[in-house]
Write a protein that holds these residues in place. Structure first.
Motif, PDB file in Angstrom:
ATOM      1  N   ARG A 163      -3.706  -1.460   3.732  1.00 44.09           N
ATOM      2  CA  ARG A 163      -3.139  -0.216   4.287  1.00 44.09           C
ATOM      3  C   ARG A 163      -3.545  -0.054   5.750  1.00 44.09           C
ATOM      4  NH1 ARG A 163      -4.085   5.522   4.934  1.00 44.09           N
ATOM      5  NH2 ARG A 163      -6.325   5.272   4.573  1.00 44.09           N
TER       6      ARG A 163
ATOM      7  N   ASP B 285       0.626  -3.366  -7.058  1.00 46.81           N
ATOM      8  CA  ASP B 285      -0.402  -4.407  -7.020  1.00 46.81           C
ATOM      9  C   ASP B 285      -0.224  -5.196  -8.315  1.00 46.81           C
ATOM     10  OD1 ASP B 285      -2.596  -6.042  -7.050  1.00 46.81           O
ATOM     11  OD2 ASP B 285      -4.072  -4.446  -6.714  1.00 46.81           O
TER      12      ASP B 285
ATOM     13  N   LYS C 250      -6.592  -3.129  -1.338  1.00 44.02           N
ATOM     14  CA  LYS C 250      -5.395  -2.337  -1.025  1.00 44.02           C
ATOM     15  C   LYS C 250      -5.630  -1.441   0.190  1.00 44.02           C
ATOM     16  CE  LYS C 250      -2.965  -0.831  -4.544  1.00 44.02           C
ATOM     17  NZ  LYS C 250      -2.636   0.021  -5.709  1.00 44.02           N
ATOM     18  N   GLU C 251      -6.815  -0.871   0.266  1.00 45.64           N
ATOM     19  CA  GLU C 251      -7.123   0.000   1.403  1.00 45.64           C
ATOM     20  C   GLU C 251      -7.180  -0.811   2.706  1.00 45.64           C
ATOM     21  OE1 GLU C 251      -7.037   3.000   2.013  1.00 45.64           O
ATOM     22  OE2 GLU C 251      -8.540   3.602   3.484  1.00 45.64           O
TER      23      GLU C 251
ATOM     24  N   PRO D 261       0.797  -1.231   0.000  1.00 49.52           N
ATOM     25  CA  PRO D 261       0.000   0.000   0.000  1.00 49.52           C
ATOM     26  C   PRO D 261       0.827   1.278   0.000  1.00 49.52           C
ATOM     27  CG  PRO D 261      -0.223  -1.200   2.094  1.00 49.52           C
ATOM     28  CD  PRO D 261       0.606  -2.051   1.197  1.00 49.52           C
TER      29      PRO D 261
ATOM     30  N   GLY E 144       2.012   1.503  -3.781  1.00 44.77           N
ATOM     31  CA  GLY E 144       0.891   1.307  -4.694  1.00 44.77           C
ATOM     32  C   GLY E 144       1.034   0.060  -5.552  1.00 44.77           C
TER      33      GLY E 144
END
Ligand code: ZN
Length: 486
Positions: A397, A43, A393-394, A38, A41
């Motif tokens: 994070r 992925d 992803k969030e 995260p 970024g």
């Protein structure tokens, strides 16, 4: 080019020319997983090379290593960091590891003897561990709370209800500072458990923290459940103390100290951050809480309406309480689940970009709250897969990066946690996004989560092919700098 630099490039180059050249470069290679970091970024499908407990390559090429983990179809994420883990023993570490947690920290209540906490776990912990210096414990010791002799986790009498003299307050501050000097990760406070602590006492604890550039982890004074507006006043107390002293503040379980006022407290935290104040928060993904029935937090229930008692469940028996059984069960240390919040407020707190995820977990002999075993899986299963309230992803994070960022100023070692990058600690969680799910319930709180296929702590597998490893203790103490006492 020096020989040393060539060796370094072979080990660390993220895009090696040939897998064959890497044959002996890695202890473990995680191959072809969907790597999510995260911070950068990233992925994408990558292979991760691990050597000496560190990530030494994140590569498009198929690396070779002595051990290869096939992560095709799985997500490779930084190991989760739980800022609010009261269960600091093997029973708790085992279910946490099976929930993807690689670092569990006791920061809200904290500990009274910081060096002893770390010494007791050295070489014996499944996952990384750490603790703050505890205001609650200092108050219990200095004011001679009855809970000390009876072994309660939280205040029983004087630490909750007695106003400290100046001399007593000075002694509390000295004890907290001693814990910070010994490497405590901050100051832990629970003002709802110590209602007699004055606003001046709160300020004194923030001043102690500020001296060490340490954050204060605080369970705020009132939830707003009894008096409308009291949660806002409570948030302003600690944000104000942070603003005046310069000590960062982290508000623990925003969900349970805000309840109906959750939109208002989230707005307050956002506004404070927008003004440049170092204010952070966390939430757990459940609508019920848990605490000791004997603690001052429950005092207000005694005078409340009859209907409230049925919202309490005694952990030892599973029974819902009445006014009579509430009074009879308020024995030192008895534990209760509180069904007080709503799923709507829970979801608001959990899905907000302002909150890290932290469990507030504690299991004792298999009894407790399902959040200990199920927090990460519930976020990834319910909030990401089932309802889409969080992106993958969030969620990662909130589970890994945000907790690391909260701690990296007091403890620089956290710059290498919560990330998948070259140089980071090999604390890694590998899960199947299609099946990851919590299994723990209020009736069976210790059932481990499913879907976490591999979990590594400092490069050592603690979960392999979905099975918990026995007899491995790769966890290390996570602490702030140790200062010489003066
Ligand atoms: Zn709390």
């Amino acid at each position: 080019m020096s020989r040393r630099l060539i060796v370094w490039l072979l080990v660390a180059c993220p895009f090696p020319a040939s897998g064959a050249a890497q044959a002996s470069a890695y202890d473990i290679v995680i191959r072809n997983g969907r790597v999510i970091d995260p911070e950068s970024g990233l992925d994408a499908v990558r292979s991760v090379g691990i050597r000496n407990g560190k990530i030494t390559a994140v590569s498009r090429a198929a690396l070779s290593g002595r051990t290869v983990i096939d992560a095709r179809g799985l997500v490779v994420a930084p190991g989760f960091i739980d800022l609010h883990a009261h269960g600091q023993n093997d029973e708790n570490y085992r279910v946490m590891a099976q929930d993807g947690v690689t670092t569990g920290l006791e920061l809200e209540v904290g500990v009274g003897d910081v060096p002893a906490f770390y010494a007791e776990r050295a070489g014996k912990a499944l996952i990384n561990y750490g603790a703050s210096a505890s205001h609650i414990r200092a108050r219990m010791a200095v004011l001679k709370d009855g809970g000390v002799a009876l072994g309660t986790f939280l205040p029983l009498d004087s630490a909750g209800h007695k106003v400290a003299t100046n001399a007593e307050l000075a002694e509390m501050r000295r004890q907290v500072e001693r814990g910070l000097a010994a490497g405590g990760l901050g100051v832990g406070m629970g003002l709802e458990y110590t209602p007699a602590a004055t606003r001046h006492e709160t300020l004194e604890m923030f001043r102690a923290a500020a001296q060490y550039h340490a954050p204060v982890f605080v369970h705020t004074r009132a939830t707003g459940l009894y008096e409308p507006g009291s949660s806002i006043e409570s948030y302003l107390e600690v944000i104000g103390a942070s603003a005046v002293t310069g000590a960062p503040v982290h508000i623990v379980h925003l969900n349970s100290t805000s309840m109906p006022a959750t939109p208002l407290t989230l707005a307050l935290v956002k506004e404070a951050r927008g003004r440049g104040f170092d204010v952070t928060a966390e939430a757990y993904p459940y609508s019920a809480g848990m605490t000791e029935l004997s603690s001052p937090l429950l005092d207000k229930f005694a005078n409340g309406p009859d209907s409230m008692f049925a919202k309490l469940m005694l952990v030892s028996t599973g029974e819902r309480l009445t006014r009579a059984s509430f009074a009879a069960s308020r024995t030192p240390g008895s534990v209760v689940i509180l069904f007080l919040n709503t799923p709507e407020m829970e979801a608001l707190a959990v899905s907000s970009p302002l909150t890290a995820i932290a469990s507030d977990g504690l299991l004792v002999n298999g009894k407790g709250h399902p959040r200990t075993a199920g927090t990460s899986a519930r976020v990834l299963g319910h909030y990401v897969r089932e309802t889409g309230q969080l992106s993958l992803k969030e969620a990662i994070r909130k589970l890994a990066l945000m907790p690391a960022q909260r701690l990296e100023r007091i403890a620089p070692m956290f710059r290498n946690k919560g990330r998948i990058k070259v140089g980071a600690d090999a604390d890694i969680t590998i899960f199947d996004p299609a099946t990851v799910a919590d299994q723990s319930t209020y009736q069976q709180p210790a059932l481990p989560s499913v879907g976490f296929r591999h979990v590594l702590v400092n490069g050592v597998p603690v979960v392999a092919d979905g099975v918990l490893k026995e007899g491995v203790y790769p966890g290390r103490g996570a602490r702030g700098p140790i200062r010489v006492e003066h």
